[in-house]
Design a protein around this motif. Structure first.
Motif, PDB file in Angstrom:
ATOM      1  N   PHE A 113       4.353   8.702 -12.307  1.00 12.88           N
ATOM      2  CA  PHE A 113       5.184   8.211 -11.223  1.00 12.88           C
ATOM      3  C   PHE A 113       6.509   8.449 -11.385  1.00 12.88           C
ATOM      4  N   MET A 114       7.181   8.583 -10.059  1.00 11.79           N
ATOM      5  CA  MET A 114       8.920   8.829 -10.444  1.00 11.79           C
ATOM      6  C   MET A 114       9.206  10.077 -11.259  1.00 11.79           C
ATOM      7  N   ILE A 115       8.636  11.298 -10.608  1.00 13.85           N
ATOM      8  CA  ILE A 115       8.813  12.576 -11.558  1.00 13.85           C
ATOM      9  C   ILE A 115      10.341  13.006 -11.448  1.00 13.85           C
ATOM     10  N   ARG A 141      11.043  13.709  -4.929  1.00 15.73           N
ATOM     11  CA  ARG A 141      10.964  12.224  -4.701  1.00 15.73           C
ATOM     12  C   ARG A 141       9.407  11.787  -4.119  1.00 15.73           C
ATOM     13  N   HIS A 142       9.135  10.571  -4.271  1.00 15.05           N
ATOM     14  CA  HIS A 142       7.958   9.850  -3.498  1.00 15.05           C
ATOM     15  C   HIS A 142       6.667  10.684  -3.942  1.00 15.05           C
ATOM     16  N   THR A 143       6.873  11.185  -5.135  1.00 13.42           N
ATOM     17  CA  THR A 143       5.334  12.182  -5.533  1.00 13.42           C
ATOM     18  C   THR A 143       4.930  11.638  -6.720  1.00 13.42           C
ATOM     19  N   LEU A 144       3.645  11.613  -7.097  1.00 16.05           N
ATOM     20  CA  LEU A 144       2.862  11.380  -7.968  1.00 16.05           C
ATOM     21  C   LEU A 144       2.190  12.718  -8.566  1.00 16.05           C
ATOM     22  N   ARG A 165       4.254  11.460  -0.839  1.00 20.68           N
ATOM     23  CA  ARG A 165       4.050  10.636   0.375  1.00 20.68           C
ATOM     24  C   ARG A 165       2.654  10.560   0.903  1.00 20.68           C
ATOM     25  N   VAL A 166       1.809  10.368   0.142  1.00 20.60           N
ATOM     26  CA  VAL A 166       0.392  10.340   0.558  1.00 20.60           C
ATOM     27  C   VAL A 166       0.013   9.320   1.230  1.00 20.60           C
ATOM     28  N   THR A 167      -0.601   9.584   2.408  1.00 22.21           N
ATOM     29  CA  THR A 167      -1.202   8.791   3.603  1.00 22.21           C
ATOM     30  C   THR A 167      -0.230   8.458   4.609  1.00 22.21           C
ATOM     31  N   LEU A 206       6.183  -5.075  -0.836  1.00 24.82           N
ATOM     32  CA  LEU A 206       6.496  -4.225  -1.993  1.00 24.82           C
ATOM     33  C   LEU A 206       5.715  -3.045  -2.006  1.00 24.82           C
ATOM     34  N   TRP A 207       6.344  -1.989  -2.255  1.00 26.77           N
ATOM     35  CA  TRP A 207       5.251  -0.716  -1.813  1.00 26.77           C
ATOM     36  C   TRP A 207       4.325  -0.423  -3.062  1.00 26.77           C
ATOM     37  N   GLY A 208       3.034   0.052  -2.312  1.00 27.96           N
ATOM     38  CA  GLY A 208       2.059   0.132  -3.464  1.00 27.96           C
ATOM     39  C   GLY A 208       1.453  -1.303  -3.803  1.00 27.96           C
ATOM     40  N   GLU A 209       1.353  -1.194  -5.366  1.00 30.75           N
ATOM     41  CA  GLU A 209       0.717  -2.121  -5.539  1.00 30.75           C
ATOM     42  C   GLU A 209       1.850  -3.052  -6.748  1.00 30.75           C
ATOM     43  N   PRO A 210       2.255  -4.234  -6.139  1.00 31.96           N
ATOM     44  CA  PRO A 210       3.478  -4.992  -6.892  1.00 31.96           C
ATOM     45  C   PRO A 210       3.666  -4.837  -8.552  1.00 31.96           C
ATOM     46  N   SER A 211       2.573  -4.829  -9.142  1.00 32.21           N
ATOM     47  CA  SER A 211       2.461  -4.997 -10.516  1.00 32.21           C
ATOM     48  C   SER A 211       2.621  -3.372 -11.246  1.00 32.21           C
ATOM     49  N   VAL A 212       2.615  -2.327 -10.264  1.00 31.01           N
ATOM     50  CA  VAL A 212       2.820  -1.197 -10.794  1.00 31.01           C
ATOM     51  C   VAL A 212       4.189  -0.447 -10.468  1.00 31.01           C
ATOM     52  N   TYR A 213       5.125  -0.713 -11.644  1.00 32.53           N
ATOM     53  CA  TYR A 213       6.504  -0.282 -11.449  1.00 32.53           C
ATOM     54  C   TYR A 213       7.099  -0.832 -10.015  1.00 32.53           C
ATOM     55  N   GLY A 214       6.700  -2.123  -9.886  1.00 29.56           N
ATOM     56  CA  GLY A 214       7.320  -2.817  -9.004  1.00 29.56           C
ATOM     57  C   GLY A 214       8.107  -3.804  -9.667  1.00 29.56           C
ATOM     58  N   ILE A 228      -2.741  -1.577  -2.666  1.00 29.39           N
ATOM     59  CA  ILE A 228      -3.372  -0.270  -3.039  1.00 29.39           C
ATOM     60  C   ILE A 228      -2.269   0.418  -3.469  1.00 29.39           C
ATOM     61  N   THR A 229      -2.376   0.751  -4.820  1.00 28.57           N
ATOM     62  CA  THR A 229      -1.190   1.634  -5.459  1.00 28.57           C
ATOM     63  C   THR A 229      -1.588   2.949  -4.955  1.00 28.57           C
ATOM     64  N   SER A 230      -0.265   3.742  -5.077  1.00 24.14           N
ATOM     65  CA  SER A 230      -0.153   5.287  -4.840  1.00 24.14           C
ATOM     66  C   SER A 230      -1.138   6.233  -5.377  1.00 24.14           C
ATOM     67  N   LEU A 231      -1.415   5.372  -6.661  1.00 26.23           N
ATOM     68  CA  LEU A 231      -2.400   6.281  -7.593  1.00 26.23           C
ATOM     69  C   LEU A 231      -3.776   6.356  -7.122  1.00 26.23           C
ATOM     70  N   GLY A 271       0.857  -1.308  -0.101  1.00 25.49           N
ATOM     71  CA  GLY A 271      -0.104  -0.039   0.038  1.00 25.49           C
ATOM     72  C   GLY A 271       0.955   1.344   0.055  1.00 25.49           C
ATOM     73  N   PRO A 272       0.170   2.409   0.034  1.00 31.18           N
ATOM     74  CA  PRO A 272       0.896   3.613  -0.180  1.00 31.18           C
ATOM     75  C   PRO A 272       1.723   4.152   1.175  1.00 31.18           C
ATOM     76  N   GLY A 273       1.515   3.580   2.247  1.00 27.10           N
ATOM     77  CA  GLY A 273       2.147   4.006   3.453  1.00 27.10           C
ATOM     78  C   GLY A 273       1.464   3.573   4.512  1.00 27.10           C
TER      79      GLY A 273
HETATM   80  C1  LIG Z   1       9.030   2.549  -8.185  1.00 26.92           C
HETATM   81  S1  LIG Z   1       7.405   3.321  -8.196  1.00 26.92           S
HETATM   82  C2  LIG Z   1       6.565   2.013  -7.039  1.00 26.92           C
HETATM   83  C3  LIG Z   1       4.833   2.363  -7.356  1.00 26.92           C
HETATM   84  C4  LIG Z   1       3.968   1.459  -6.432  1.00 26.92           C
HETATM   85  N1  LIG Z   1       4.246   0.159  -6.806  1.00 26.92           N
HETATM   86  C5  LIG Z   1       2.564   1.692  -6.422  1.00 26.92           C
HETATM   87  O1  LIG Z   1       1.819   1.039  -6.832  1.00 26.92           O
HETATM   88  O2  LIG Z   1       2.355   2.877  -5.862  1.00 26.92           O
HETATM   89  C6  LIG Z   1       7.614   4.465  -7.243  1.00 26.92           C
HETATM   90  C7  LIG Z   1       6.942   5.645  -7.328  1.00 26.92           C
HETATM   91  O3  LIG Z   1       5.271   5.520  -6.879  1.00 26.92           O
HETATM   92  C8  LIG Z   1       4.888   6.642  -6.386  1.00 26.92           C
HETATM   93  N2  LIG Z   1       4.542   6.620  -5.140  1.00 26.92           N
HETATM   94  C9  LIG Z   1       4.904   5.608  -4.169  1.00 26.92           C
HETATM   95  N3  LIG Z   1       4.321   5.742  -2.917  1.00 26.92           N
HETATM   96  C10 LIG Z   1       3.887   6.992  -2.946  1.00 26.92           C
HETATM   97  C11 LIG Z   1       3.215   7.916  -1.955  1.00 26.92           C
HETATM   98  N4  LIG Z   1       2.569   7.252  -0.646  1.00 26.92           N
HETATM   99  N5  LIG Z   1       2.763   9.125  -2.223  1.00 26.92           N
HETATM  100  C12 LIG Z   1       3.212   9.556  -3.462  1.00 26.92           C
HETATM  101  N6  LIG Z   1       3.687   8.682  -4.547  1.00 26.92           N
HETATM  102  C13 LIG Z   1       4.068   7.546  -4.136  1.00 26.92           C
HETATM  103  C14 LIG Z   1       6.071   7.825  -6.578  1.00 26.92           C
HETATM  104  O4  LIG Z   1       5.859   8.417  -7.843  1.00 26.92           O
HETATM  105  C15 LIG Z   1       7.390   6.942  -6.687  1.00 26.92           C
HETATM  106  O5  LIG Z   1       8.378   7.621  -7.129  1.00 26.92           O
END
Ligand SMILES: C[S@@+](CC[C@H](N)C(=O)[O-])C[C@H]1O[C@@H](n2cnc3c(N)ncnc32)[C@H](O)[C@@H]1O
Length: 244
Positions: free
Chosen positions: A167-169, A223-226, A196-198, A88-96, A118-121, A16-18
């Motif tokens: 992602f990953m701007i 960093r950590h920004t969508l 760093r949502v949530t 694996l952060w967020g959802e494993p299939s999204v840029y995991g 839950i993906t960060s999206l 998940g996102p955090g």
């Molecule tokens: C390698 S990708 C992994 C994405 C992850 N698998 C997901 O589903 O969220 C890393 C990017 O995900 C986004 N990201 C991950 N966690 C985030 C969060 N809590 N808030 C905002 N963006 C986040 C950022 O764009 C970050 O650079």
């Protein structure tokens, strides 16, 4: 899912996102049952681990751990019949890196299972109070892309007129902003930024597209920004305002 006789098991869990309570019930159960937990210290909140991991479980956090240490934990799981949970952060299939992870499990003859997260999206969409596939533009695509690559193809993607989630701007906000405008978005288009949502220190705001780079730079949000732009952002979310 793969079945083998080693007795050990490797869980790949969408973290998940955090926030600690944005884990699925299945992931939380697997985490609570794990003998060894592998997690990214900078990518996941401490609360998530503290809340769900058994006190006597071994924790492998990277950094300082490296890939070799993580693989050593997988080797032990195969040898000693242990249960390892890899977050694996967020959802494993999204840029995991889930494909590499599955390969590592197969190479060791380990039973494994992937649990979605839950993906960060989706967390960003909730925080921005937007609908990603909003009507009446619902026939437009929803595009997931990233700020890496050379060059970042946002100009071509923008031509579809859909909602784009970036992602990953990194440090390329200015290049992305330029490409999106060159591809057809109005300089005044509303842009959503979720950092760093949530997490306890999350930053969620909107700005004009032509102010994306200055907003990201002024707040140190590289960093950590969508970033989200397009039809979904045209429908004003009631709770999120432009930065002052
Ligand atoms: C390698 S990708 C992994 C994405 C992850 N698998 C997901 O589903 O969220 C890393 C990017 O995900 C986004 N990201 C991950 N966690 C985030 C969060 N809590 N808030 C905002 N963006 C986040 C950022 O764009 C970050 O650079």
């Amino acid at each position: 899912m793969e079945h083998t006789d080693s007795g050990g098991k490797l869980w790949f869990l969408g973290a998940g996102p955090g926030a600690a309570d944005l884990l699925t019930v299945r992931a939380a159960r697997a985490l609570a049952a794990a003998d060894i937990v592998v997690w990214g210290k900078e990518l996941m909140t401490d609360a998530l681990v503290e809340e769900h991991v058994r006190a006597d479980a071994e924790r492998v956090s990277w950094p300082p751990a490296e890939m070799a240490d993580i693989h050593a934990a997988y080797d032990r799981a195969a040898r000693e019949g242990l249960v390892v949970a890899r977050l694996l952060w967020g959802e494993p299939s999204v840029y995991g890196s889930v494909r590499d992870e599955v390969r590592a499990a197969r190479d060791r003859g380990l039973d494994y299972e992937i649990v979605p997260g839950i993906t960060s999206l989706f967390a960003a969409a909730a925080a921005l109070e937007i609908e990603l596939t909003v009507a009446p533009q619902s026939s437009r695509p929803l595009i997931l892309s990233q700020g890496r690559g050379d060059p970042v193809p946002v100009r071509e993607l923008a031509r579809h007129g859909g909602t784009i989630a970036l992602f990953m701007i990194g440090e390329r906000a200015e290049e992305l902003q330029r490409g999106l405008i060159a591809g057809g978005y109005e300089p005044s288009a509303r842009c959503g930024i979720a950092h760093r949502v949530t997490w306890p220190d999350e930053v969620v705001l909107t700005c004009r597209l032509d102010e994306l780079a200055t907003t990201v730079a002024a707040r140190g949000l590289d960093r950590h920004t969508l970033v989200i732009v397009g039809p979904a952002m045209e429908d004003d979310g009631p709770g999120v305002s432009a930065p002052s």
